[in-house]
Write a protein that holds these residues in place. Structure first.
Motif, PDB file in Angstrom:
ATOM      1  N   THR A  23     -13.220  19.117 -39.467  1.00  8.85           N
ATOM      2  CA  THR A  23     -12.340  18.849 -40.600  1.00  8.85           C
ATOM      3  C   THR A  23     -13.113  18.885 -41.904  1.00  8.85           C
ATOM      4  O   THR A  23     -12.654  19.459 -42.901  1.00  8.85           O
ATOM      5  N   PHE A  24     -14.287  18.277 -41.912  1.00  6.13           N
ATOM      6  CA  PHE A  24     -15.128  18.305 -43.104  1.00  6.13           C
ATOM      7  C   PHE A  24     -15.489  19.745 -43.463  1.00  6.13           C
ATOM      8  O   PHE A  24     -15.421  20.144 -44.633  1.00  6.13           O
ATOM      9  N   ALA A  25     -15.865  20.534 -42.470  1.00  4.10           N
ATOM     10  CA  ALA A  25     -16.245  21.931 -42.705  1.00  4.10           C
ATOM     11  C   ALA A  25     -15.076  22.732 -43.251  1.00  4.10           C
ATOM     12  O   ALA A  25     -15.260  23.642 -44.083  1.00  4.10           O
ATOM     13  N   ASN A  26     -13.861  22.416 -42.816  1.00  4.64           N
ATOM     14  CA  ASN A  26     -12.679  23.101 -43.331  1.00  4.64           C
ATOM     15  C   ASN A  26     -12.473  22.793 -44.814  1.00  4.64           C
ATOM     16  O   ASN A  26     -12.186  23.685 -45.621  1.00  4.64           O
ATOM     17  N   TRP A  27     -12.627  21.511 -45.185  1.00  8.23           N
ATOM     18  CA  TRP A  27     -12.539  21.140 -46.599  1.00  8.23           C
ATOM     19  C   TRP A  27     -13.622  21.835 -47.411  1.00  8.23           C
ATOM     20  O   TRP A  27     -13.380  22.296 -48.534  1.00  8.23           O
ATOM     21  N   VAL A  28     -14.826  21.923 -46.868  1.00  5.34           N
ATOM     22  CA  VAL A  28     -15.929  22.591 -47.567  1.00  5.34           C
ATOM     23  C   VAL A  28     -15.613  24.067 -47.769  1.00  5.34           C
ATOM     24  O   VAL A  28     -15.813  24.619 -48.864  1.00  5.34           O
ATOM     25  N   ALA A  29     -15.116  24.728 -46.730  1.00  8.83           N
ATOM     26  CA  ALA A  29     -14.793  26.160 -46.840  1.00  8.83           C
ATOM     27  C   ALA A  29     -13.732  26.400 -47.908  1.00  8.83           C
ATOM     28  O   ALA A  29     -13.857  27.316 -48.737  1.00  8.83           O
ATOM     29  N   LYS A  30     -12.693  25.591 -47.893  1.00 15.75           N
ATOM     30  CA  LYS A  30     -11.627  25.746 -48.889  1.00 15.75           C
ATOM     31  C   LYS A  30     -12.155  25.512 -50.309  1.00 15.75           C
ATOM     32  O   LYS A  30     -11.817  26.244 -51.256  1.00 15.75           O
ATOM     33  N   THR A  31     -13.000  24.496 -50.459  1.00 19.37           N
ATOM     34  CA  THR A  31     -13.541  24.180 -51.776  1.00 19.37           C
ATOM     35  C   THR A  31     -14.509  25.253 -52.244  1.00 19.37           C
ATOM     36  O   THR A  31     -14.530  25.622 -53.430  1.00 19.37           O
ATOM     37  N   ALA A  32     -15.312  25.789 -51.332  1.00 18.01           N
ATOM     38  CA  ALA A  32     -16.221  26.877 -51.690  1.00 18.01           C
ATOM     39  C   ALA A  32     -15.445  28.125 -52.099  1.00 18.01           C
ATOM     40  O   ALA A  32     -15.830  28.828 -53.047  1.00 18.01           O
ATOM     41  N   ASN A  33     -14.355  28.415 -51.412  1.00 16.12           N
ATOM     42  CA  ASN A  33     -13.518  29.552 -51.809  1.00 16.12           C
ATOM     43  C   ASN A  33     -12.901  29.331 -53.188  1.00 16.12           C
ATOM     44  O   ASN A  33     -12.805  30.272 -53.995  1.00 16.12           O
ATOM     45  N   LEU A  34     -12.478  28.093 -53.454  1.00 13.03           N
ATOM     46  CA  LEU A  34     -11.960  27.761 -54.785  1.00 13.03           C
ATOM     47  C   LEU A  34     -13.034  27.998 -55.846  1.00 13.03           C
ATOM     48  O   LEU A  34     -12.770  28.594 -56.900  1.00 13.03           O
ATOM     49  N   LEU A  35     -14.242  27.535 -55.576  1.00 10.29           N
ATOM     50  CA  LEU A  35     -15.355  27.716 -56.510  1.00 10.29           C
ATOM     51  C   LEU A  35     -15.636  29.199 -56.767  1.00 10.29           C
ATOM     52  O   LEU A  35     -15.736  29.643 -57.911  1.00 10.29           O
ATOM     53  N   GLN A  36     -15.763  29.948 -55.688  1.00  8.60           N
ATOM     54  CA  GLN A  36     -16.205  31.332 -55.800  1.00  8.60           C
ATOM     55  C   GLN A  36     -15.124  32.247 -56.361  1.00  8.60           C
ATOM     56  O   GLN A  36     -15.416  33.136 -57.184  1.00  8.60           O
ATOM     57  N   ASP A  37     -13.901  32.057 -55.929  1.00  9.59           N
ATOM     58  CA  ASP A  37     -12.824  32.978 -56.300  1.00  9.59           C
ATOM     59  C   ASP A  37     -12.053  32.513 -57.535  1.00  9.59           C
ATOM     60  O   ASP A  37     -12.050  33.189 -58.557  1.00  9.59           O
ATOM     61  N   MET A  89      -3.920  20.130 -55.740  1.00  7.07           N
ATOM     62  CA  MET A  89      -2.922  21.194 -55.801  1.00  7.07           C
ATOM     63  C   MET A  89      -3.538  22.565 -55.533  1.00  7.07           C
ATOM     64  O   MET A  89      -2.880  23.459 -55.002  1.00  7.07           O
ATOM     65  N   GLU A  90      -4.807  22.722 -55.912  1.00  6.14           N
ATOM     66  CA  GLU A  90      -5.444  24.034 -55.846  1.00  6.14           C
ATOM     67  C   GLU A  90      -6.076  24.338 -54.492  1.00  6.14           C
ATOM     68  O   GLU A  90      -6.132  25.494 -54.075  1.00  6.14           O
ATOM     69  N   VAL A  91      -6.575  23.314 -53.800  1.00  7.06           N
ATOM     70  CA  VAL A  91      -7.402  23.578 -52.623  1.00  7.06           C
ATOM     71  C   VAL A  91      -6.615  23.915 -51.352  1.00  7.06           C
ATOM     72  O   VAL A  91      -7.121  24.680 -50.517  1.00  7.06           O
ATOM     73  N   PRO A  92      -5.396  23.399 -51.135  1.00  3.91           N
ATOM     74  CA  PRO A  92      -4.747  23.661 -49.840  1.00  3.91           C
ATOM     75  C   PRO A  92      -4.519  25.137 -49.533  1.00  3.91           C
ATOM     76  O   PRO A  92      -4.558  25.541 -48.367  1.00  3.91           O
ATOM     77  N   SER A  93      -4.278  25.961 -50.545  1.00  3.75           N
ATOM     78  CA  SER A  93      -3.975  27.376 -50.317  1.00  3.75           C
ATOM     79  C   SER A  93      -5.219  28.231 -50.109  1.00  3.75           C
ATOM     80  O   SER A  93      -5.103  29.429 -49.807  1.00  3.75           O
ATOM     81  N   GLN A  94      -6.390  27.642 -50.249  1.00  3.62           N
ATOM     82  CA  GLN A  94      -7.621  28.418 -50.091  1.00  3.62           C
ATOM     83  C   GLN A  94      -7.884  28.735 -48.621  1.00  3.62           C
ATOM     84  O   GLN A  94      -7.403  28.063 -47.718  1.00  3.62           O
ATOM     85  N   GLY A  95      -8.688  29.766 -48.399  1.00  9.01           N
ATOM     86  CA  GLY A  95      -8.990  30.195 -47.040  1.00  9.01           C
ATOM     87  C   GLY A  95      -9.793  29.189 -46.255  1.00  9.01           C
ATOM     88  O   GLY A  95     -10.571  28.407 -46.823  1.00  9.01           O
TER      89      GLY A  95
END
Length: 250
Positions: free
Chosen positions: A42-56, A143-149
């Motif tokens: 679960t933590f890794a999923n949050w990290v992936a979504k947040t990293a995608n938000l950061l990068q994209d 609002m921004e993070v749930p839609s990230q990959g």
């Protein structure tokens, strides 16, 4: 953990490969009664979504600096590893005016407005809830993070020998964070499956290490407590027993 791990993001990948279902961060807020437990997966999923938000969405690139104006909180831990995943320097408590982007909790929004780059606000509400009213000039993380990959791959390889973390006048590379985290884990006798309770703030290396990096490096987990001073001795003893804590940093 693997000997080849040289960034916090590497440590998380190894933890995910080893045992994705085990607890990694158990968060308490003793001002609100909140308790959240995140497994490695679960933590890794949050990290992936947040990293995608950061990068994209935020167009952050390796070497950029993110001022993290956030308390000790499970979402702060997510941001720390997400920055490592992209190669962004996590400048904890850093000056927003000199940062490329700022990530702020609800209590530091006015300070965060000094950043001329992207501004992200975290409500830090239970269950990752949104702001009741969006702060002007900010994007709401919730609002921004749930839609990230759910999977993340950096556009550029992250160099473990480049700056990765700044806190309290200390600046460390990704490899330096990992090295220090292992040393702290050894000093506390942490190993696979061990549970450390930390009531330290995230305003210095010690709080960041025992509140995230050392448990992650050792294959253990952290019981991260905010407002721990509101708990009496009996309550603290019961928490240590119920959470199977073997070491404490407070």
């Amino acid at each position: 953990m693997n000997a080849t791990d040289r960034t916090p993001a590497d440590l998380l990948r190894s933890a995910l490969d080893a045992d994705p279902g085990r607890p990694l961060v158990t968060f308490y807020d003793d001002a609100t009664g909140e308790r959240v437990e995140l497994s490695v997966a679960t933590f890794a999923n949050w990290v992936a979504k947040t990293a995608n938000l950061l990068q994209d969405d935020l167009a952050a690139a390796p070497g950029d600096r993110a001022a993290l104006l956030l308390p000790a909180h499970w979402q702060t831990a997510v941001w720390l590893v997400a920055c490592s995943s992209v190669g962004v320097v996590a400048d904890v408590g850093g000056d927003p005016a000199t940062a490329d982007l700022v990530v702020s909790g609800p209590e530091t929004l006015e300070e965060a407005r000094a950043c001329s780059g992207e501004r992200i606000a975290l409500a830090l509400r239970p269950l990752g809830g949104r702001f009741p009213q969006l702060p002007q000039g900010f994007a709401d993380y919730a609002m921004e993070v749930p839609s990230q990959g759910d999977r993340f791959a950096p556009y550029s390889p992250v160099d473990p020998d480049r700056p990765a973390l700044a806190v309290g006048g200390l600046e460390l590379t990704g490899a330096g964070v990992v090295e220090r985290a292992h040393a702290d884990a050894d000093a506390r006798g942490l190993g696979p499956g061990s549970r450390l309770l930390s009531g330290l703030p995230y305003d210095g290396w010690e709080g960041l290490s025992y509140g995230l990096y050392a448990p992650l490096a050792s294959g253990g987990s952290v019981v991260l407590c905010r407002h721990l001073d509101r708990l009496d001795e009996d309550g603290l003893a019961k928490r240590k027993e119920s959470e199977r804590v073997i070491a404490t940093a407070s």
